[in-house]
Enzyme design. Sequence first.
Site, PDB file in Angstrom:
ATOM      1  N   ARG A 245       0.810  -1.214   0.000  1.00  0.00           N
ATOM      2  CA  ARG A 245       0.000   0.000   0.000  1.00  0.00           C
ATOM      3  C   ARG A 245       0.851   1.275   0.000  1.00  0.00           C
ATOM      4  O   ARG A 245       0.408   2.337  -0.399  1.00  0.00           O
ATOM      5  CB  ARG A 245      -0.864   0.051   1.267  1.00  0.00           C
ATOM      6  CG  ARG A 245      -2.192  -0.593   1.124  1.00  0.00           C
ATOM      7  CD  ARG A 245      -2.942  -0.520   2.412  1.00  0.00           C
ATOM      8  NE  ARG A 245      -2.166  -1.071   3.519  1.00  0.00           N
ATOM      9  CZ  ARG A 245      -2.655  -1.338   4.716  1.00  0.00           C
ATOM     10  NH1 ARG A 245      -3.923  -1.101   4.960  1.00  0.00           N
ATOM     11  NH2 ARG A 245      -1.902  -1.828   5.675  1.00  0.00           N
TER      12      ARG A 245
ATOM     13  N   HIS B  37       1.658 -25.694  11.926  1.00  0.00           N
ATOM     14  CA  HIS B  37       2.988 -26.319  11.880  1.00  0.00           C
ATOM     15  C   HIS B  37       3.057 -27.616  12.699  1.00  0.00           C
ATOM     16  O   HIS B  37       3.530 -28.648  12.224  1.00  0.00           O
ATOM     17  CB  HIS B  37       4.060 -25.375  12.422  1.00  0.00           C
ATOM     18  CG  HIS B  37       4.201 -24.107  11.654  1.00  0.00           C
ATOM     19  ND1 HIS B  37       4.094 -24.048  10.289  1.00  0.00           N
ATOM     20  CD2 HIS B  37       4.449 -22.836  12.051  1.00  0.00           C
ATOM     21  CE1 HIS B  37       4.267 -22.799   9.887  1.00  0.00           C
ATOM     22  NE2 HIS B  37       4.483 -22.046  10.938  1.00  0.00           N
TER      23      HIS B  37
END
Length: 501
Positions: A46, A236
């Site tokens: 941005r 994970h």
Amino acid sequence: MQIEQPFELVLFGGLGDLALRKLFPALYLLELDKRLPFGCIYAVGRRGYKSEEVKEKVKQAVFEQISPEYQDDDCWAVFAQRLKYIRIDVQDPKAFNVLSRELDEDCPNRLFYLATASFLYADITINLDSNQLISPASKIVLEKPIGHDLASAKAINKTVAEYFDESQIYRIDHYLGKETVQNLMVLRFANSIFESQWNQHYIDHIQISISESLGVEQRAGFYDQVGAFRDMMQNHLLQLLCIVAMEPPSKMEPDAVRDEKVKVIKALRPIEGKDIHDKVIRGQYGQGVSEGIPVPRYRDEAGVDDQSQTETFVAMKVEIENWRWAGVPFYLRTGKRLAERECEIVVQFKEIPHSIFSMQHKEAMANKLIFRLQPDEGIRLQLCEKKLGSGMNVRPMTLSLNPDNPSQDYMRSQSSGREPDTNRVRVPEAYERLLFDALAGNPTLFLRDDELMEAWHWVDPILAAWQDSDSTPEPYTAGTWGPAASTLLLAKDGRLWNENN
Ligand SMILES: NC(=O)c1ccc[n+]([C@@H]2O[C@H](COP(=O)([O-])OP(=O)(O)OC[C@H]3O[C@@H](n4cnc5c(N)ncnc54)[C@H](OP(=O)(O)O)[C@@H]3O)[C@@H](O)[C@H]2O)c1
């Protein structure tokens, strides 16, 4: 496998923490190894930057992450030519015009990598579609965590699936890209000595631990909304559990592997009601000393709510309800500001049924197979040997197989009778492997939608119970191994965490 050329990689969150610390270093190393064919990389963000500023920023970040021997200005110059910065607010559909103008509509290999918070994934996908940027050959990589619970993950999946076929969607869990995790599969499925022992007859329990010595650092705003359970455990640790516990796939092919992983998640014993209190420990770090430096408590970190109930630590006892694993507990643990940074899978074999030698510490003599994923990747097998000298004294010894440093590869040098090979082979970083696979179209090490949904389905009751309860995370001193309750979780079963290697 090769990357089809030319390729276009559009990296949303292109100057975020993940991109700068992991993705760009991985792409640069692929360039260095001449594995990136002709193609362009578009970093999307941005903020207003000039392209030259971005190139300098990325170069600095990449060279900070890689060792000096790989910092090559000529290679960087080639890499920098591929790189372009594009300023877009991804929630503004009109802003995607800029991207449309840049991209080549005939590019056969376009990869959108979403390294932003996951609440933006639906907007990005919709805006890509409304600007006709998706073709049947396009692929999309989604960073974890996808959603914050089952309902939000379903909603994201549903939107993405409206525009991309499942075969085009790559849900990444970078732990699966680690060399040792792939080696774990090879060790299990290419060696009969291990696979024949890989069950409840021979294995006492398994520990999977991912500990960090750092606190929340610059990611407090994100982390305080997410916590250790969603950030690490739901993805994970569960993925590592799947790789350790799955049945041998019939082939090393994407769906064969993913079919077996999803069966493991489906076989997890649900943790609900009172079990949540007994089997899941959550903690939050207080002030303490980390690596010799005094550090503040979590709630005093910049960007963290001073009343925050977010957990920075989770430990849990998990059971798998199938023939192979009945009665074998899996202890999972993760946290920030712990005593050390490490990631290990410890397969603890059962003690021998009867000893003919005098052993002072019989429990220390049980065999252990340790897969270390960080900091120094490698595999070690703990065995017993005779202590040199008179008498029949037994002591523990370790065989190590370390991919990062072949000179420490005891097994290879012993077996060949040759001097250890000191030519270091560069071990690819996890993101390097996974970015290559995504660009080349190999989804084996990525999650399928049903795996993700089953994982959320299993963790959802725990998250919901915490949300509804008055209980709070247990405090622990920064720089230790977490709350006392975590030690107790194993002590109740007569076991200890593997902490002193
Ligand atoms: N960091 C890690 O180590 C790590 C590890 C594994 C997974 N992940 C996952 O990777 C993703 C990114 O994490 P991160 O740590 O890199 O986050 P981050 O540092 O906050 O970066 C997020 C990026 O998204 C961009 N962004 C935010 N809103 C945007 C918008 N409306 N339009 C365009 N760009 C926008 C930001 O660009 P601007 O700054 O220009 O606004 C920023 O570059 C998350 O899903 C995270 O869970 C991160």
